[in-house]
Scaffold this active site. Sequence first.
Site, PDB file in Angstrom:
ATOM      1  N   LYS A   7      31.705  33.061  33.500  1.00 17.71           N
ATOM      2  CA  LYS A   7      30.496  33.791  33.077  1.00 17.71           C
ATOM      3  C   LYS A   7      30.820  34.788  31.971  1.00 17.71           C
ATOM      4  O   LYS A   7      30.131  34.865  30.967  1.00 17.71           O
ATOM      5  CB  LYS A   7      29.875  34.565  34.249  1.00 17.71           C
ATOM      6  CG  LYS A   7      29.302  33.714  35.348  1.00 17.71           C
ATOM      7  CD  LYS A   7      28.514  34.561  36.339  1.00 17.71           C
ATOM      8  CE  LYS A   7      29.360  35.586  37.084  1.00 17.71           C
ATOM      9  NZ  LYS A   7      30.347  35.001  37.999  1.00 17.71           N
ATOM     10  N   ARG A  21      23.070  39.084  42.020  1.00 18.10           N
ATOM     11  CA  ARG A  21      23.950  38.353  42.936  1.00 18.10           C
ATOM     12  C   ARG A  21      23.184  37.866  44.161  1.00 18.10           C
ATOM     13  O   ARG A  21      23.735  37.137  44.961  1.00 18.10           O
ATOM     14  CB  ARG A  21      25.085  39.261  43.443  1.00 18.10           C
ATOM     15  CG  ARG A  21      26.065  39.707  42.391  1.00 18.10           C
ATOM     16  CD  ARG A  21      26.998  38.579  41.990  1.00 18.10           C
ATOM     17  NE  ARG A  21      28.403  38.898  42.084  1.00 18.10           N
ATOM     18  CZ  ARG A  21      29.152  39.396  41.099  1.00 18.10           C
ATOM     19  NH1 ARG A  21      28.625  39.668  39.924  1.00 18.10           N
ATOM     20  NH2 ARG A  21      30.426  39.621  41.275  1.00 18.10           N
ATOM     21  N   ARG A  54      43.952  33.916  35.632  1.00 18.17           N
ATOM     22  CA  ARG A  54      43.240  34.828  34.732  1.00 18.17           C
ATOM     23  C   ARG A  54      44.028  36.127  34.549  1.00 18.17           C
ATOM     24  O   ARG A  54      44.567  36.684  35.491  1.00 18.17           O
ATOM     25  CB  ARG A  54      41.867  35.149  35.326  1.00 18.17           C
ATOM     26  CG  ARG A  54      41.102  36.192  34.513  1.00 18.17           C
ATOM     27  CD  ARG A  54      39.639  36.133  34.769  1.00 18.17           C
ATOM     28  NE  ARG A  54      39.251  36.748  36.030  1.00 18.17           N
ATOM     29  CZ  ARG A  54      37.992  36.870  36.424  1.00 18.17           C
ATOM     30  NH1 ARG A  54      37.011  36.402  35.686  1.00 18.17           N
ATOM     31  NH2 ARG A  54      37.711  37.440  37.585  1.00 18.17           N
ATOM     32  N   ARG A 112      43.590  41.186  37.739  1.00 18.21           N
ATOM     33  CA  ARG A 112      42.651  42.033  38.474  1.00 18.21           C
ATOM     34  C   ARG A 112      43.030  42.084  39.948  1.00 18.21           C
ATOM     35  O   ARG A 112      43.448  41.086  40.519  1.00 18.21           O
ATOM     36  CB  ARG A 112      41.222  41.485  38.328  1.00 18.21           C
ATOM     37  CG  ARG A 112      40.531  41.982  37.090  1.00 18.21           C
ATOM     38  CD  ARG A 112      39.234  41.266  36.824  1.00 18.21           C
ATOM     39  NE  ARG A 112      38.360  41.112  37.991  1.00 18.21           N
ATOM     40  CZ  ARG A 112      37.134  40.622  37.926  1.00 18.21           C
ATOM     41  NH1 ARG A 112      36.625  40.248  36.766  1.00 18.21           N
ATOM     42  NH2 ARG A 112      36.394  40.496  39.017  1.00 18.21           N
ATOM     43  N   ARG A 153      35.528  36.129  47.772  1.00 21.45           N
ATOM     44  CA  ARG A 153      34.464  36.285  46.771  1.00 21.45           C
ATOM     45  C   ARG A 153      33.672  34.986  46.618  1.00 21.45           C
ATOM     46  O   ARG A 153      32.455  35.013  46.475  1.00 21.45           O
ATOM     47  CB  ARG A 153      35.067  36.714  45.427  1.00 21.45           C
ATOM     48  CG  ARG A 153      35.556  38.156  45.454  1.00 21.45           C
ATOM     49  CD  ARG A 153      36.502  38.452  44.305  1.00 21.45           C
ATOM     50  NE  ARG A 153      35.890  38.295  43.015  1.00 21.45           N
ATOM     51  CZ  ARG A 153      36.569  37.934  41.915  1.00 21.45           C
ATOM     52  NH1 ARG A 153      37.860  37.691  41.971  1.00 21.45           N
ATOM     53  NH2 ARG A 153      35.947  37.825  40.780  1.00 21.45           N
TER      54      ARG A 153
HETATM   55  P1  AMP Z   1      32.643  40.542  38.576  1.00 20.10           P
HETATM   56  O1  AMP Z   1      33.465  41.050  37.446  1.00 20.10           O
HETATM   57  O2  AMP Z   1      31.261  40.095  38.146  1.00 20.10           O
HETATM   58  O3  AMP Z   1      33.374  39.495  39.397  1.00 20.10           O
HETATM   59  O4  AMP Z   1      32.391  41.779  39.549  1.00 20.10           O
HETATM   60  C1  AMP Z   1      33.467  42.455  40.155  1.00 20.10           C
HETATM   61  C2  AMP Z   1      32.975  43.191  41.388  1.00 20.10           C
HETATM   62  O5  AMP Z   1      31.974  44.172  40.992  1.00 20.10           O
HETATM   63  C3  AMP Z   1      32.280  42.342  42.432  1.00 20.10           C
HETATM   64  O6  AMP Z   1      33.202  41.698  43.308  1.00 20.10           O
HETATM   65  C4  AMP Z   1      31.435  43.393  43.159  1.00 20.10           C
HETATM   66  O7  AMP Z   1      32.236  44.216  43.987  1.00 20.10           O
HETATM   67  C5  AMP Z   1      30.951  44.259  41.988  1.00 20.10           C
HETATM   68  N1  AMP Z   1      29.690  43.747  41.423  1.00 20.10           N
HETATM   69  C6  AMP Z   1      29.478  43.341  40.140  1.00 20.10           C
HETATM   70  N2  AMP Z   1      28.211  42.964  39.960  1.00 20.10           N
HETATM   71  C7  AMP Z   1      27.595  43.110  41.158  1.00 20.10           C
HETATM   72  C8  AMP Z   1      26.269  42.887  41.619  1.00 20.10           C
HETATM   73  N3  AMP Z   1      25.295  42.404  40.826  1.00 20.10           N
HETATM   74  N4  AMP Z   1      25.995  43.181  42.925  1.00 20.10           N
HETATM   75  C9  AMP Z   1      26.925  43.681  43.746  1.00 20.10           C
HETATM   76  N5  AMP Z   1      28.198  43.918  43.374  1.00 20.10           N
HETATM   77  C10 AMP Z   1      28.543  43.642  42.089  1.00 20.10           C
END
Ligand code: AMP
Length: 215
Positions: free
Chosen positions: A13, A88, A127, A160, A171
């Site tokens: 994404k 989400r 990654r 990360r 996740r």
């Molecule tokens: P990502 O980089 O999109 O994988 O997001 C990393 C982390 O940020 C996720 O595992 C959540 O803990 C938090 N996060 C990001 N976007 C959301 C969202 N829309 N709703 C809830 N938690 C989020």
Amino acid sequence: MRLVFLGPPGVGKGTHADLLAKNLEITHYSTGDIFREILKESSALSNKLKKYVNSGELVPDEIVFETVKEVLSNEDSEKGWLLDGYPRNKNQAELLDNFLRERHEELDYAVYLYASPEVLIKRLSNRRVCPNCNAIYNLVNNPPEKDGICDKCGGVLIQREDDKIDTIKKRISIFESEFETLEEYYDDAGILLRISAEGNLEDIADRIKEGLKVG
Ligand code: AMP
């Protein structure tokens, strides 16, 4: 154009949102990147977020939505925007729609990128990211020119905290448990685009542009 990018962790994404936003000259907002920036500082919000983000759990909807409202009220969002990592779940989608309705705006498309769990796990465990400029690399498909160093800003690349194998699996399973109702929500609204994110980067980028009729 106003877009959301949906899909499991590791589907690409962030990479494709970035490419497409540059191409369409709209603003790319990633809620994950915004949270990781907040975590670099020490604050009450950062303390609250840490336990969710580092363990791969979802941050509560109210907190995420405050952040989304704030960025979508920026001047930068006036030229159009792409939200990557939000929504989400269905509740987050409804909060966003209500907010847009009040502003007499609407989403053009929800782009859903999908790939098999094997591909996701492989991508996530390979990654590496730059904590300085958020550039994303893959040790197999898209490695940096110099080992461990960001091509764009010279920062030292890291893995990360939530890209470790156990957290990756958690996740993906959280994504799966929330996605069905979210998919249905955008399908019913008639704006869901399903795009395979397997194969090489250029082909996936082309598929997205074709789907959006901008290619
Ligand atoms: P990502 O980089 O999109 O994988 O997001 C990393 C982390 O940020 C996720 O595992 C959540 O803990 C938090 N996060 C990001 N976007 C959301 C969202 N829309 N709703 C809830 N938690 C989020």
